[in-house]
Design a protein around this motif. Structure first.
Motif, PDB file in Angstrom:
ATOM      1  N   GLU A 730      36.944  12.805   5.387  1.00  0.00           N
ATOM      2  CA  GLU A 730      36.932  12.879   3.924  1.00  0.00           C
ATOM      3  C   GLU A 730      38.354  13.094   3.389  1.00  0.00           C
ATOM      4  OE1 GLU A 730      34.883  15.466   0.311  1.00  0.00           O
ATOM      5  OE2 GLU A 730      34.267  15.819   2.404  1.00  0.00           O
ATOM      6  N   ALA A 731      39.115  13.920   4.087  1.00  0.00           N
ATOM      7  CA  ALA A 731      40.496  14.154   3.666  1.00  0.00           C
ATOM      8  C   ALA A 731      41.308  12.860   3.740  1.00  0.00           C
ATOM      9  CB  ALA A 731      41.124  15.227   4.546  1.00  0.00           C
ATOM     10  N   LEU A 732      41.078  12.064   4.832  1.00  0.00           N
ATOM     11  CA  LEU A 732      41.817  10.816   4.982  1.00  0.00           C
ATOM     12  C   LEU A 732      41.485   9.850   3.851  1.00  0.00           C
ATOM     13  CD1 LEU A 732      43.672   8.922   6.574  1.00  0.00           C
ATOM     14  CD2 LEU A 732      41.697   8.271   7.975  1.00  0.00           C
ATOM     15  N   GLU A 733      40.223   9.778   3.505  1.00  0.00           N
ATOM     16  CA  GLU A 733      39.826   8.886   2.411  1.00  0.00           C
ATOM     17  C   GLU A 733      40.507   9.276   1.104  1.00  0.00           C
ATOM     18  OE1 GLU A 733      35.746   7.391   0.104  1.00  0.00           O
ATOM     19  OE2 GLU A 733      35.628   8.738   1.843  1.00  0.00           O
ATOM     20  N   LEU A 734      40.537  10.577   0.801  1.00  0.00           N
ATOM     21  CA  LEU A 734      41.199  11.033  -0.425  1.00  0.00           C
ATOM     22  C   LEU A 734      42.708  10.774  -0.372  1.00  0.00           C
ATOM     23  CD1 LEU A 734      39.355  14.455  -0.938  1.00  0.00           C
ATOM     24  CD2 LEU A 734      39.043  12.363  -2.280  1.00  0.00           C
ATOM     25  N   ASP A 735      43.335  11.050   0.764  1.00  0.00           N
ATOM     26  CA  ASP A 735      44.784  10.864   0.886  1.00  0.00           C
ATOM     27  C   ASP A 735      45.170   9.391   0.808  1.00  0.00           C
ATOM     28  OD1 ASP A 735      45.662  13.524   1.044  1.00  0.00           O
ATOM     29  OD2 ASP A 735      45.131  13.658   3.172  1.00  0.00           O
ATOM     30  N   GLU A 736      44.386   8.508   1.401  1.00  0.00           N
ATOM     31  CA  GLU A 736      44.693   7.080   1.312  1.00  0.00           C
ATOM     32  C   GLU A 736      44.536   6.591  -0.122  1.00  0.00           C
ATOM     33  OE1 GLU A 736      46.160   5.256   3.211  1.00  0.00           O
ATOM     34  OE2 GLU A 736      45.747   5.675   5.311  1.00  0.00           O
ATOM     35  N   THR A 737      43.532   7.120  -0.822  1.00  0.00           N
ATOM     36  CA  THR A 737      43.370   6.770  -2.240  1.00  0.00           C
ATOM     37  C   THR A 737      44.600   7.197  -3.033  1.00  0.00           C
ATOM     38  OG1 THR A 737      40.963   6.958  -2.112  1.00  0.00           O
ATOM     39  CG2 THR A 737      41.972   7.160  -4.291  1.00  0.00           C
ATOM     40  N   CYS A 738      45.043   8.424  -2.819  1.00  0.00           N
ATOM     41  CA  CYS A 738      46.237   8.920  -3.515  1.00  0.00           C
ATOM     42  C   CYS A 738      47.459   8.075  -3.174  1.00  0.00           C
ATOM     43  CB  CYS A 738      46.507  10.371  -3.130  1.00  0.00           C
ATOM     44  SG  CYS A 738      45.335  11.542  -3.832  1.00  0.00           S
ATOM     45  N   ARG A 739      47.618   7.797  -1.899  1.00  0.00           N
ATOM     46  CA  ARG A 739      48.793   7.035  -1.466  1.00  0.00           C
ATOM     47  C   ARG A 739      48.830   5.669  -2.138  1.00  0.00           C
ATOM     48  NH1 ARG A 739      49.217   4.438   4.440  1.00  0.00           N
ATOM     49  NH2 ARG A 739      51.267   3.442   4.251  1.00  0.00           N
ATOM     50  N   THR A 740      47.698   4.999  -2.178  1.00  0.00           N
ATOM     51  CA  THR A 740      47.638   3.665  -2.787  1.00  0.00           C
ATOM     52  C   THR A 740      47.937   3.723  -4.285  1.00  0.00           C
ATOM     53  OG1 THR A 740      46.008   2.941  -1.153  1.00  0.00           O
ATOM     54  CG2 THR A 740      46.164   1.677  -3.212  1.00  0.00           C
ATOM     55  N   HIS A 741      47.283   4.628  -4.981  1.00  0.00           N
ATOM     56  CA  HIS A 741      47.452   4.682  -6.438  1.00  0.00           C
ATOM     57  C   HIS A 741      48.808   5.260  -6.845  1.00  0.00           C
ATOM     58  CE1 HIS A 741      43.516   3.184  -6.758  1.00  0.00           C
ATOM     59  NE2 HIS A 741      42.836   4.333  -6.617  1.00  0.00           N
ATOM     60  N   ARG A 755      54.513  12.134   0.051  1.00  0.00           N
ATOM     61  CA  ARG A 755      53.735  13.305   0.467  1.00  0.00           C
ATOM     62  C   ARG A 755      52.295  12.900   0.823  1.00  0.00           C
ATOM     63  NH1 ARG A 755      56.371  15.875  -4.158  1.00  0.00           N
ATOM     64  NH2 ARG A 755      58.192  16.974  -3.367  1.00  0.00           N
ATOM     65  N   SER A 756      51.750  11.955   0.080  1.00  0.00           N
ATOM     66  CA  SER A 756      50.399  11.468   0.405  1.00  0.00           C
ATOM     67  C   SER A 756      50.398  10.758   1.746  1.00  0.00           C
ATOM     68  CB  SER A 756      49.903  10.526  -0.701  1.00  0.00           C
ATOM     69  OG  SER A 756      49.654  11.243  -1.881  1.00  0.00           O
ATOM     70  N   ALA A 757      51.487  10.033   2.040  1.00  0.00           N
ATOM     71  CA  ALA A 757      51.573   9.363   3.339  1.00  0.00           C
ATOM     72  C   ALA A 757      51.625  10.388   4.465  1.00  0.00           C
ATOM     73  CB  ALA A 757      52.803   8.457   3.374  1.00  0.00           C
ATOM     74  N   LEU A 758      52.413  11.453   4.285  1.00  0.00           N
ATOM     75  CA  LEU A 758      52.468  12.506   5.300  1.00  0.00           C
ATOM     76  C   LEU A 758      51.088  13.141   5.497  1.00  0.00           C
ATOM     77  CD1 LEU A 758      55.796  14.431   4.487  1.00  0.00           C
ATOM     78  CD2 LEU A 758      55.356  12.872   6.385  1.00  0.00           C
ATOM     79  N   ALA A 759      50.381  13.350   4.390  1.00  0.00           N
ATOM     80  CA  ALA A 759      49.055  13.951   4.479  1.00  0.00           C
ATOM     81  C   ALA A 759      48.105  13.025   5.229  1.00  0.00           C
ATOM     82  CB  ALA A 759      48.526  14.251   3.082  1.00  0.00           C
ATOM     83  N   ALA A 760      48.183  11.716   4.948  1.00  0.00           N
ATOM     84  CA  ALA A 760      47.313  10.763   5.647  1.00  0.00           C
ATOM     85  C   ALA A 760      47.618  10.750   7.144  1.00  0.00           C
ATOM     86  CB  ALA A 760      47.507   9.361   5.050  1.00  0.00           C
ATOM     87  N   ALA A 761      48.894  10.879   7.517  1.00  0.00           N
ATOM     88  CA  ALA A 761      49.255  10.918   8.934  1.00  0.00           C
ATOM     89  C   ALA A 761      48.666  12.161   9.610  1.00  0.00           C
ATOM     90  CB  ALA A 761      50.773  10.899   9.082  1.00  0.00           C
ATOM     91  N   LEU A 762      48.671  13.286   8.887  1.00  0.00           N
ATOM     92  CA  LEU A 762      48.036  14.502   9.433  1.00  0.00           C
ATOM     93  C   LEU A 762      46.551  14.265   9.697  1.00  0.00           C
ATOM     94  CD1 LEU A 762      49.580  17.360   7.253  1.00  0.00           C
ATOM     95  CD2 LEU A 762      49.883  17.035   9.711  1.00  0.00           C
ATOM     96  N   ASP A 763      45.911  13.588   8.746  1.00  0.00           N
ATOM     97  CA  ASP A 763      44.481  13.304   8.917  1.00  0.00           C
ATOM     98  C   ASP A 763      44.249  12.419  10.133  1.00  0.00           C
ATOM     99  OD1 ASP A 763      44.093  14.689   6.509  1.00  0.00           O
ATOM    100  OD2 ASP A 763      44.268  12.846   5.321  1.00  0.00           O
ATOM    101  N   LEU A 764      45.080  11.369  10.280  1.00  0.00           N
ATOM    102  CA  LEU A 764      44.936  10.448  11.417  1.00  0.00           C
ATOM    103  C   LEU A 764      45.135  11.194  12.734  1.00  0.00           C
ATOM    104  CD1 LEU A 764      46.896   7.399   9.958  1.00  0.00           C
ATOM    105  CD2 LEU A 764      44.451   7.425  10.518  1.00  0.00           C
ATOM    106  N   ARG A 765      46.109  12.087  12.762  1.00  0.00           N
ATOM    107  CA  ARG A 765      46.354  12.842  13.985  1.00  0.00           C
ATOM    108  C   ARG A 765      45.165  13.750  14.292  1.00  0.00           C
ATOM    109  NH1 ARG A 765      50.662  16.656  13.166  1.00  0.00           N
ATOM    110  NH2 ARG A 765      51.807  14.864  12.322  1.00  0.00           N
ATOM    111  N   ALA A 766      44.612  14.367  13.250  1.00  0.00           N
ATOM    112  CA  ALA A 766      43.447  15.241  13.456  1.00  0.00           C
ATOM    113  C   ALA A 766      42.260  14.456  13.966  1.00  0.00           C
ATOM    114  CB  ALA A 766      43.095  15.942  12.148  1.00  0.00           C
TER     115      ALA A 766
END
Length: 859
Positions: A730-741, A755-766
């Motif tokens: 769920e976090a990845l979905e929200l972060d990818e949405t933020c990153r795109t917009h 910052r959204s890209a960094l957050a998405a990378a954290l989600d992918l690693r998790a």
């Protein structure tokens, strides 16, 4: 095989002339001829003329080489660089020039390098190993084309005569007897009196601070002009106090022996230059009679100087190019050095050499040499207070050497009573105290260009940082400041004229469309200016700065403007001149600067600026905004509970002044929600804090829309809560949405997008999607480096994350490289005890062990 040639039977010449064909053979011929005049033609060996026809040239050369007592190495401008298809000839084994010099050095002969035609002294790195000893030998310089030959030969003869004369006996005086060779000594023009060469170079004085590197720079510039064949002065320029006069005196004193005439002209008063040239004419034996003007005197001087040989003239303190134009012909065939406060000489200068401040290391070394034992930190602080200005350093050293006062106390007095203490420090190494020089320049500026003098005094309340012309142009649009400065700001050409006038005074640099005042001069101005006038100048400056066009401080495109504004805003905020008028423009600028500081991770400075504003501004929307910035700073500094307490008061004020659904109220709710969520991670109610984040997202989406940047910022924070709760998908979905917009609205390099890209990378690693995380982190790290720089916390966080992903994908060496960079940066920016720094320590320790570096585990 043929019969070997017999060894030469004639006595060896005591003087051997070594030279390079193709370099400057005319110079070697001149040396042979003139030394032959002094010691007899058989006393000098030069291969091109001294080997008889049919003789074994190699045997003849080594015969005279073995028997000589003096070895002259003639070094011209191409001596080092002449090359063939195998490279530079001097570095080739078997090269005759090299072999002759190397053997002379081995045989401990008197070897004298003779620099001709402006050749530079070789350095150790220029020479092959067997010739390196040459760099320790004193040279003789001769410019035979510039007619300094007599002086050089005289110097040479004085050195070698005790060695050569016993080998050759008495030689008839030139001109005595039939067929006598013409003498260089007899070449002096008729009518010139005998005696020492005309020279009046002033001594540098007992307190002079030697500057060998700067002297070399001047010498290089002079020699470059000679080599180029151009006719014109070398201009040594810099601001008041940089030591131009003393540097010129040091240079001239070190080079006067190379010139037939060395003459100093004080040119700061152009009307007095003709009388000084008349004195030079008398020293040259000229009878000027009734010569009416400079137009007649200068050509006569040039003829007399050329008859003497090469000359050196120093015009000290020339106000500007126009003042030297009548005397430019004096540079035709001689060396002319000009000191000036302006570097705007254009094509009138054949060469330029800018004189700047000392390096800090030089200042500390010179102060220590004069003052005896003292802690380096004390001398460093004193050098900083003196701005490393040579005149200030020299005056302080001279004063302290004779006064019962320590360096630390001197620095204190300098800060509080600048003009007084600078006026006391008179040293004979400088023509006047620094205070007197500045005061005289200000008086002249006030007389010639009053608006420029007013501008200089206004700059004293700003920071010691560039002040672009555009600030004054913005101020003119706001009608801020005295009428003369407003008028100048409204007309770019008029403003340029003011800048030119200031630059000519040498008070401080003016270049690249900006004024560059420095702290010691600004303190001097403030110490001489009435407090009421300073307060008025500070009020004017606040209005200028507030009028400078600027964008949202979160936008990278606006950061250049904020970088220029920042030091001046901080200087005015701490100046002690209260913003009694409550100027809304200045307060808006201060708030934007606070936010810029938070964006750029300087939360400590943002906190101090915001705290001062909260204390001094009256209650109301602006005070609430300052409180909001203060809360942001505390949040970035890790004190989430203090940030929450401040944001509660901000939210109450926003609801009262703006209403429940206003954008500023929603922003206050957003800030309070993230404060409480961060504080709850230790021991609070995480569910309640997350509910607040969800509520802010719903309200911002309803009022602002789901693509609005403020809405996306709240979504980003909600994704952080989801990740902390273990809901990684769920976090990845929200972060990818933020990153795109964010990328669509603000661009791919905006800090929020990254910052959204960094957050998405954290989600992918998790989610154990390590290759995807690594690819995204590498791209994001490159963008952060370009946008925010390597030391920004976001960039360091990216380096840490990249190290983790590289470790997961098996690239331990690169992982360690990024972990070490993150650790070094976080220690510098955040400190050793910050949680992020400690987290990096753990990762780096693990990586070092895995790399086999067990001894490198961090404590």
């Amino acid at each position: 095989m043929g019969t070997p040639m017999p060894e030469p039977t004639e006595p060896a010449a005591p003087i051997f002339v070594n030279f390079r064909n193709g370099d400057d053979p005319y110079a070697a011929w001149t040396v042979q001829r003139m030394l032959g005049d002094r010691f007899g033609p058989r006393a000098v060996f030069r291969s091109s003329e001294s080997i008889p026809p049919g003789a074994d040239w190699e045997a003849t050369i080594w015969h005279h080489h073995r028997g000589c007592a003096v070895f002259l190495a003639v070094i011209g401008p191409r001596w080092l660089t002449i090359a063939d298809d195998r490279g530079r000839r001097l570095h080739q084994p078997g090269d005759w020039v090299r072999e002759e010099i190397a053997e002379a050095l081995r045989a401990k002969k008197l070897v004298i390098p003779l620099l001709v035609s402006g050749a530079a002294r070789p350095t150790a790195k220029d020479l092959p190993e067997d010739l390196v000893e040459m760099v320790r030998l004193q040279t003789v310089a001769m410019d035979h084309r510039g007619r300094t030959t007599d002086l050089a030969i005289d110097a040479l003869v004085r050195r070698i005569e005790p060695v050569v004369r016993p080998m050759v006996g008495a030689v008839p005086e030139p001109g005595v007897g039939a067929g006598a060779a013409p003498s260089a000594r007899s070449a002096a023009p008729r009518g010139l009196p005998p005696g020492p060469p005309p020279r009046n170079i002033p001594p540098v004085g007992p307190h002079h601070l030697a500057r060998p590197e700067a002297v070399s720079a001047v010498d290089d510039a002079v020699r470059a002009v000679r080599a180029s064949g151009r006719s014109g002065p070398v201009v040594v320029w810099g601001e008041i106090g940089t030591g131009k006069t003393r540097l010129a005196a040091e240079y001239a004193g070190s080079r006067e022996a190379e010139h037939a005439v060395a003459w100093w002209i004080a040119a700061d008063r152009p009307d007095l230059v003709p009388s000084q040239l008349a004195t030079l004419a008398q020293a040259l034996g000229l009878d000027l009679g009734e010569m009416p003007d400079t137009g007649a005197v200068v050509p006569a001087l040039v003829r007399a100087l050329r008859a003497r040989g090469r000359w050196l003239l120093v015009f000290d303190g020339v106000p500007g190019p126009d003042d030297l134009v009548p005397y430019l012909a004096l540079a035709d065939g001689g060396d002319v050095v000009v000191t000036s406060r302006t570097g705007a000489w254009g094509e009138l200068a054949a060469g330029t050499c800018r004189v700047g401040r000392f390096s800090r290391e030089t200042s500390v070394r010179l102060l220590g040499a004069r003052l005896g034992p003292a802690a380096d930190t004390v001398l460093d602080d004193l050098a900083a207070a003196l701005d490393d200005l040579p005149a200030a350093v020299g005056q302080a050293a001279a004063f302290l050497a004779a006064a019962p006062l320590g360096p630390a106390r001197y620095a204190e007095l300098l800060a509080g009573r600048t003009a007084e203490i600078l006026a006391r420090n008179v040293t004979h190494s400088y023509p006047a105290s620094l205070a007197a020089a500045w005061s005289l320049a200000l008086d002249r500026l006030a007389a010639d260009t009053p608006a420029a003098e007013e501008l200089v005094r206004h700059l004293a309340v700003l920071a010691a940082a560039p002040v672009p012309f555009e600030f004054f142009e913005a101020g003119a649009g706001a009608a801020a400041g005295p009428p003369a400065l407003v008028a100048a700001g409204a007309d770019p050409l008029r403003l340029l004229d003011l800048g030119t006038a200031v630059a000519r005074t040498g008070l401080f640099p003016v270049d690249a469309g900006a004024f560059h005042p420095f702290p010691l001069f600004q303190a001097f101005i403030r110490s001489q200016t009435d407090g009421g006038l300073l307060a008025a100048a500070a009020a004017d400056a606040r209005r200028w700065l507030a009028a400078v066009p600027r964008e949202d401080p979160r936008e990278p495109a606006a950061w250049r403007t904020y970088r220029l504004l920042l030091p001046h805003v901080l200087a005015l905020a701490s100046s002690g001149f209260e913003d009694v008028a409550g100027d809304p423009g200045w307060r808006a600028l201060s708030l934007d600067v606070m936010e810029y500081l938070v964006v750029h991770a300087d939360a400590g400075t943002a906190r101090d600026l915001a705290q001062s504003a909260v204390e001094h501004w009256a209650a109301g929307p602006e005070a609430a905004a300052a409180t909001e910035r203060l809360a942001q700073a505390w949040y970035r500094l890790g004190d989430h509970r203090r940030a929450a307490g401040l944001d509660v008061s901000v939210l109450e004020e926003r609801r009262r002044s703006d209403g429940a659904d206003a954008p500023r109220t929603l922003r206050a709710e957003h800030n309070l929600a993230i404060d409480r969520w961060a504080a709850a991670q230790a021991d609070g109610d995480r569910a309640a804090a997350t509910a607040l984040l969800e509520d802010v997202v719903r309200r911002r989406t309803r009022i602002l829309g789901d693509h609005h940047p403020d809405t996306l910022r709240s979504v980003h924070n909600l994704a952080l809560a989801r990740r902390a709760a273990g809901a990684f998908a769920e976090a990845l979905e929200l972060d990818e949405t933020c990153r795109t917009h964010f990328a669509e609205a603000l661009g791919p390099d905006h800090p929020d997008t990254l910052r959204s890209a960094l957050a998405a990378a954290l989600d992918l690693r998790a989610l154990a999607r390590h290759p995807e995380a690594l690819k995204l982190e590498e791209e994001t790290h490159d963008r952060l480096n370009r946008t925010l720089g390597p030391d920004h916390p976001d960039t360091l966080r990216s380096a840490y994350g990249l190290a983790v992903s590289l470790h997961h994908t098996g690239d331990t060496d690169r992982a360690r490289e990024f972990a070490e960079a993150a650790h070094a940066g976080r220690r510098k920016i955040l400190g050793d005890e910050h949680p992020d720094t400690l987290r990096t320590v753990l990762l780096l320790s693990q990586l070092r062990v895995e790399c086999g570096d067990a001894g490198g585990v961090l404590p």
